[in-house]
Design an enzyme around this catalytic site. Structure first.
Site, PDB file in Angstrom:
ATOM      1  N   GLU B 279       0.389  -1.471   0.043  1.00 27.37           N
ATOM      2  CA  GLU B 279       0.039  -0.005   0.108  1.00 27.37           C
ATOM      3  C   GLU B 279       0.940   1.374  -0.186  1.00 27.37           C
ATOM      4  O   GLU B 279       0.596   2.326  -0.539  1.00 27.37           O
ATOM      5  CB  GLU B 279      -1.077   0.192   0.984  1.00 27.37           C
ATOM      6  CG  GLU B 279      -2.120   1.037   1.080  1.00 27.37           C
ATOM      7  CD  GLU B 279      -3.268   0.444   2.098  1.00 27.37           C
ATOM      8  OE1 GLU B 279      -4.186   0.049   1.912  1.00 27.37           O
ATOM      9  OE2 GLU B 279      -3.028   1.025   3.038  1.00 27.37           O
ATOM     10  N   GLU B 282       2.007   2.264  -3.191  1.00 30.57           N
ATOM     11  CA  GLU B 282       1.273   2.218  -4.354  1.00 30.57           C
ATOM     12  C   GLU B 282       0.858   3.835  -3.968  1.00 30.57           C
ATOM     13  O   GLU B 282       0.657   4.298  -5.124  1.00 30.57           O
ATOM     14  CB  GLU B 282       0.047   1.624  -3.909  1.00 30.57           C
ATOM     15  CG  GLU B 282      -1.531   2.516  -5.202  1.00 30.57           C
ATOM     16  CD  GLU B 282      -2.917   1.018  -4.124  1.00 30.57           C
ATOM     17  OE1 GLU B 282      -2.928   0.264  -3.798  1.00 30.57           O
ATOM     18  OE2 GLU B 282      -3.959   1.101  -4.990  1.00 30.57           O
ATOM     19  N   CYS B 299      -8.558  -2.472   4.278  1.00 31.29           N
ATOM     20  CA  CYS B 299      -8.552  -3.110   4.608  1.00 31.29           C
ATOM     21  C   CYS B 299      -9.587  -3.497   6.096  1.00 31.29           C
ATOM     22  O   CYS B 299      -9.782  -4.625   5.491  1.00 31.29           O
ATOM     23  CB  CYS B 299      -6.910  -2.906   5.970  1.00 31.29           C
ATOM     24  SG  CYS B 299      -6.263  -2.223   6.401  1.00 31.29           S
ATOM     25  N   SER B 319      -7.188   2.417  -2.235  1.00 33.13           N
ATOM     26  CA  SER B 319      -6.240   1.415  -2.395  1.00 33.13           C
ATOM     27  C   SER B 319      -6.760  -0.396  -3.462  1.00 33.13           C
ATOM     28  O   SER B 319      -7.685  -0.959  -3.341  1.00 33.13           O
ATOM     29  CB  SER B 319      -5.274   1.090  -1.340  1.00 33.13           C
ATOM     30  OG  SER B 319      -4.750  -0.168  -1.377  1.00 33.13           O
ATOM     31  N   LYS B 358     -15.963 -10.018   7.451  1.00 26.56           N
ATOM     32  CA  LYS B 358     -14.737 -10.555   6.535  1.00 26.56           C
ATOM     33  C   LYS B 358     -15.290 -12.024   6.034  1.00 26.56           C
ATOM     34  O   LYS B 358     -13.713 -12.579   5.041  1.00 26.56           O
ATOM     35  CB  LYS B 358     -13.523 -11.378   7.759  1.00 26.56           C
ATOM     36  CG  LYS B 358     -12.661  -9.383   7.763  1.00 26.56           C
ATOM     37  CD  LYS B 358     -11.670  -8.872   7.759  1.00 26.56           C
ATOM     38  CE  LYS B 358     -10.990  -8.014   8.219  1.00 26.56           C
ATOM     39  NZ  LYS B 358      -9.691  -7.811   7.026  1.00 26.56           N
ATOM     40  N   GLU B 361     -15.986 -11.307   2.327  1.00 27.47           N
ATOM     41  CA  GLU B 361     -15.389 -10.990   1.750  1.00 27.47           C
ATOM     42  C   GLU B 361     -14.737 -12.223   1.383  1.00 27.47           C
ATOM     43  O   GLU B 361     -13.872 -12.371   0.060  1.00 27.47           O
ATOM     44  CB  GLU B 361     -13.894  -9.729   2.770  1.00 27.47           C
ATOM     45  CG  GLU B 361     -12.638  -9.677   2.118  1.00 27.47           C
ATOM     46  CD  GLU B 361     -11.763  -8.832   3.275  1.00 27.47           C
ATOM     47  OE1 GLU B 361     -11.981  -9.594   4.738  1.00 27.47           O
ATOM     48  OE2 GLU B 361     -10.654  -8.135   2.569  1.00 27.47           O
ATOM     49  N   GLU B 366     -13.347 -12.278  -5.939  1.00 24.51           N
ATOM     50  CA  GLU B 366     -12.476 -12.094  -6.433  1.00 24.51           C
ATOM     51  C   GLU B 366     -11.151 -12.467  -5.752  1.00 24.51           C
ATOM     52  O   GLU B 366      -9.893 -12.473  -5.526  1.00 24.51           O
ATOM     53  CB  GLU B 366     -11.528 -10.364  -5.852  1.00 24.51           C
ATOM     54  CG  GLU B 366     -13.300  -9.369  -7.356  1.00 24.51           C
ATOM     55  CD  GLU B 366     -14.264  -9.207  -6.048  1.00 24.51           C
ATOM     56  OE1 GLU B 366     -15.052 -10.072  -4.546  1.00 24.51           O
ATOM     57  OE2 GLU B 366     -15.258  -8.299  -7.086  1.00 24.51           O
ATOM     58  N   CYS B 508     -10.654  -2.614  14.419  1.00 23.78           N
ATOM     59  CA  CYS B 508     -11.463  -3.269  14.771  1.00 23.78           C
ATOM     60  C   CYS B 508     -11.601  -3.533  16.133  1.00 23.78           C
ATOM     61  O   CYS B 508     -12.029  -5.064  16.566  1.00 23.78           O
ATOM     62  CB  CYS B 508      -9.873  -4.036  13.926  1.00 23.78           C
ATOM     63  SG  CYS B 508      -9.179  -3.900  11.679  1.00 23.78           S
TER      64      CYS B 508
END
Ligand code: SF4
Ligand code: SF4
Ligand code: SF4
Ligand code: FES
Lengths: 163, 594
Positions: B279, B282, B299, B319, B358, B361, B366, B508
């Site tokens: 990141e 990037e 994230c 990102s 998550k 996710e 993907e 989190c």
């Protein structure tokens, strides 16, 4: 019987947009007013309308839906030209209202809360209409039909189909 | 501050004038029961469990919403209060699916605790039960309305997130809590942040459990089961075993995972360090080449879904980095598999996460690696689920020795990674690395206080590195993200280079997969600060505190990925996003007659 000149969907959406623009950006405090006017223009408040209202007032669809389902004068489904209510109050229920309602449902091919494809009939759930002496009772628009049996239903509906 | 004098059950006490009776009683050491109340979130006086008698008042008052006044005399134990409280509880219980023994909240349920405390032995009005819905279609959240007591805490929590997926629908006996049209959470524009689960006092909302799949993998001799655990878990897992809030249980956590029989145990912190490399690179590239700015962190899958539903015009700002546990999963199935000579198809990766989002996710298209034919991560367990597995395995958690993750290949992590679990942590970790790279030196000042803390939901800082100036912002909770993005959209925000967004307030450590703390305990503490402090404590004791100093990450680049943002790194560690529609007509096919 009621409105015979039907607006097209686009025409209704146009009118609706005008109503919505009047309230745009004003938030939750104008939600009730907007919904009332939207229903007056559109006839009922389907998901498509709820999305537009939510978007205009910066609310979520669930918040709008919550208010619509809380107040019985808001309707999620279209109302037919002829609105049928079968009383399900205790007196009518005991005298066989369920069989009457079942017959109406099977004759029209729609459920309670729905409207026929041609827009002629809709069926509405209904509490006691105060005509217990006539139980079981059905209303079509302003007209009251009492002491009903299921086999009378087709004949009654036929009158409204012709009109 | 204005103060007033009140008397509660004969105890005289001076309290701030803005207190409610409930807060004043707590100060006096008198416990008034609550159910719908959740401090700062739901203060609507709906359930009537907290009724008390105010001397001179005609009807009983709801302690959670009634402010104190000078000279007020309150009684919480009169026969009238006791009887009313008991019948209120019985009313709630009469329309409740009371299968405590088979309920996920057994032993940690506010309703169960109240019934126990007030000695409910029978329910006199046994009424008909409202129609109920059981919805377990999504990969993250289960809604069981037979347990719902219509307290509204979830509705308020979701509203506080700025989303309002849940709402009161219908009324009277038919009142229900759900999305519009009572559709499945899988069809609603829900980001699966799980804040509603955290708010729910009972078992009506909970995570979709995946522990059975994990047990099966552990028991399967053909499966090589690798577990990784996120930073925030160590800050809260102890609460499930009665340890004080804020206790850091890193050592016991790894010991417990080893005893559960996982074949390999790693820390997602490795993936976090790797994320910073990808990141950070990037970001520097975007700044150098005039790429899309501000760049926003990726994230938090709750935040990602939020952007996909509600701010799709910002998807190019995100990102392209996968989240740390997905990166780590991808590396385990490729680099680790290759080095160990294990077929990736035989590897089962389990992520222990503080997060319900998550789970969804890990299921995204993907996150499937088509060339290897495997998913990056095979199962995601929340902190709550792993605590139940530890209990089921008969492990005496509190008496475990301190152990660490396995050390080979991807075992190392730095202090920068640990703080990912607190709001501002990813930003701070990124700055520690970016500052060194831009300044071409090993900067000694590494603590960026401006981006820490929960005082403000949006934090800003401008960091000068040599002749470079980097403007950053940090937002926690999707409501804060909404505010920040609206300001960027209408041009009222300054031109940021880099933004950290976490879906949950506090980051989190207060994710939707963390232990639920009861409303009464939450009156006294800020959970976000208490848990975050455990992570900052670990940061300080780590030998390395900058991600680019992680030797295992360095080796991974030398031997496998070549360099950050390489072609290979892109294939394995980066992803893309998709616009999602809110309540498309298709969710209602059966309902809508138009
Ligand atoms: S929600 Fe609470 S009271 Fe209800 S069944 Fe579950 S544990 Fe028992
Ligand atoms: S998971 Fe988050 S977005 Fe979804 S209903 Fe719960 S609080 Fe709202
Ligand atoms: S789902 Fe839980 S939090 Fe929401 S209203 Fe029902 S009991 Fe309350
Ligand atoms: S009314 Fe006070 S806790 Fe519910």
């Amino acid at each position: 019987m009621a409105t015979t000149t039907r607006l097209t969907h686009d025409e209704k959406i146009n009118k609706l947009n005008k109503v919505i623009d009047k309230y745009r950006g004003q938030g939750r405090k104008v939600l009730m007013q907007l919904l009332q006017e939207a229903q007056a223009v559109y006839g009922y408040l389907p998901l498509e309308v709820q999305r537009m209202v939510a978007d205009a007032l910066d609310l979520s669809v669930a918040e709008v839906y919550g208010v619509i389902t809380f107040y019985s004068f808001f309707s999620l489904n279209p109302k037919g030209d002829n609105q049928i209510s079968v009383c399900m109050g205790t007196a009518c229920y005991v005298k066989g209202a369920q069989a009457v309602l079942d017959k109406v449902i099977s004759e029209l091919g729609i459920q309670v809360g729905e409207c026929t494809q041609d827009g002629r009939f809709s069926i509405h759930a209904c509490r006691c209409v105060g005509a217990c002496g006539l139980a079981p009772v059905m209303m079509i628009n302003e007209n009251v039909y009492g002491r009903l049996t299921p086999d009378q239903i087709p004949e009654i509906l036929a009158k409204y189909k012709e009109a | 501050m204005d103060k007033v004098n009140v008397t509660i059950d004969g105890i005289k006490i001076e309290v701030p004038a803005k207190y409610t009776i409930l807060e004043a009683a707590r100060s006096a050491g008198v416990k008034i029961p609550t159910l719908c109340y959740l401090k700062g979130i739901n203060e609507i006086g709906a359930c009537r469990v907290c009724l008390v008698e105010v001397v001179g008042g005609r009807s009983l008052s709801a302690a959670c919403v009634t402010p104190v006044t000078e000279g007020m005399v309150v009684q919480t134990q009169t026969p009238r209060v006791r009887n009313t409280r008991r019948s209120t509880l019985e009313m709630i219980l009469s329309d409740h699916n009371r299968d405590c023994l088979a309920c996920i909240r057994n032993g940690n349920c506010e309703l169960q605790t109240l019934s126990e405390t007030y000695g409910i032995r029978e329910i006199s009005f046994e009424g008909t039960k409202s129609p109920s819905q059981y919805d377990d279609v999504s990969a993250s959240i289960v809604r069981d309305s037979s347990k719902c007591i219509a307290c509204g805490r979830c509705v308020a929590a979701c509203q506080k997130q700025g989303i309002s997926v849940l709402s009161f629908i219908n009324r009277g006996f038919e009142t229900a809590i759900g999305p519009a049209y009572d559709i499945s959470m899988a069809d609603a524009p829900c980001i699966y942040c799980g804040q509603c689960i955290i708010a729910c006092p009972v078992g009506a909302l909970h995570e979709k459990e995946d522990d059975e799949r994990v047990w099966n993998a552990i028991m399967d001799p053909k499966k090589h089961v690798v577990v990784q655990v996120a930073p925030a878990v160590r800050a809260a897992l102890g609460e499930c075993f009665g340890l004080p809030i804020g206790t850091r249980v890193t050592g016991k956590m790894f010991a417990a995972l080893r005893r559960l029989g996982f074949d390999k145990i790693y820390d997602t912190n490795f993936g976090a360090d790797l994320t910073i490399m990808e990141e950070g690179t990037e970001l520097l590239n975007r700044i150098k080449t005039g790429g899309k700015l501000p760049m926003i962190t990726s994230c938090s899958p709750g935040w990602i879904r939020f952007a996909e539903f509600y701010y799709p015009d910002f998807l190019d700002n995100l990102s392209t980095c996968k989240s740390p546990h997905q990166m780590e999963g991808a590396i385990i199935k490729s680099y680790y598999a290759e080095k160990k000579g294990i077929d990736p198809k035989d590897i089962f990766v389990v992520s222990i996460m503080p997060c319900t989002s998550k789970k969804t996710e890990a299921d995204r298209d993907e996150m499937f690696n088509p060339s290897l034919g495997v998913r990056d991560v095979d199962a995601v367990l929340t902190t709550r689920e792993i605590s139940r597995m530890i209990k089921q395995a008969g492990i005496d958690f509190n008496h475990l020795p301190d152990e660490g993750p396995d050390q080979d290949l991807i075992g190392e992590y730095t202090g920068a990674a640990v703080i990912f679990g607190a709001t501002g942590g990813v930003m701070e970790a990124a700055l520690r690395t970016v500052a060194d790279i831009l300044g071409e030196q090993d900067l000694p000042a590494i603590e960026y206080q401006a981006v820490r803390g929960v005082e403000s939901l949006i934090k800003e800082a401008e960091i000068e590195i040599g002749e470079h100036k980097i403007r950053v912002a940090v937002a926690h909770s999707t409501a804060a993200a909404r505010k920040l993005l609206d300001d960027i959209r209408d041009g009222s925000a300054p031109e940021y280079h880099f933004i950290e967004i976490m879906g949950c307030s506090g980051g989190c450590v207060c994710g939707g997969g963390q232990p639920q703390i009861d409303a009464q305990t939450l009156m006294d503490i800020d959970l976000r600060t208490a848990r975050a402090q455990a992570l900052y404590e670990e940061d300080v004791i780590m030998p390395e505190r900058k991600s680019h100093k992680n030797a295992d990450v360095e080796k991974l680049y030398q031997e496998f990925l070549e360099q950050p943002n390489s072609h290979k790194a892109h294939a394995l560690l980066h992803t893309h996003y998709q616009r999602r529609e809110i309540y498309p007509d298709s969710v209602l096919q059966s309902n809508d007659t138009e």
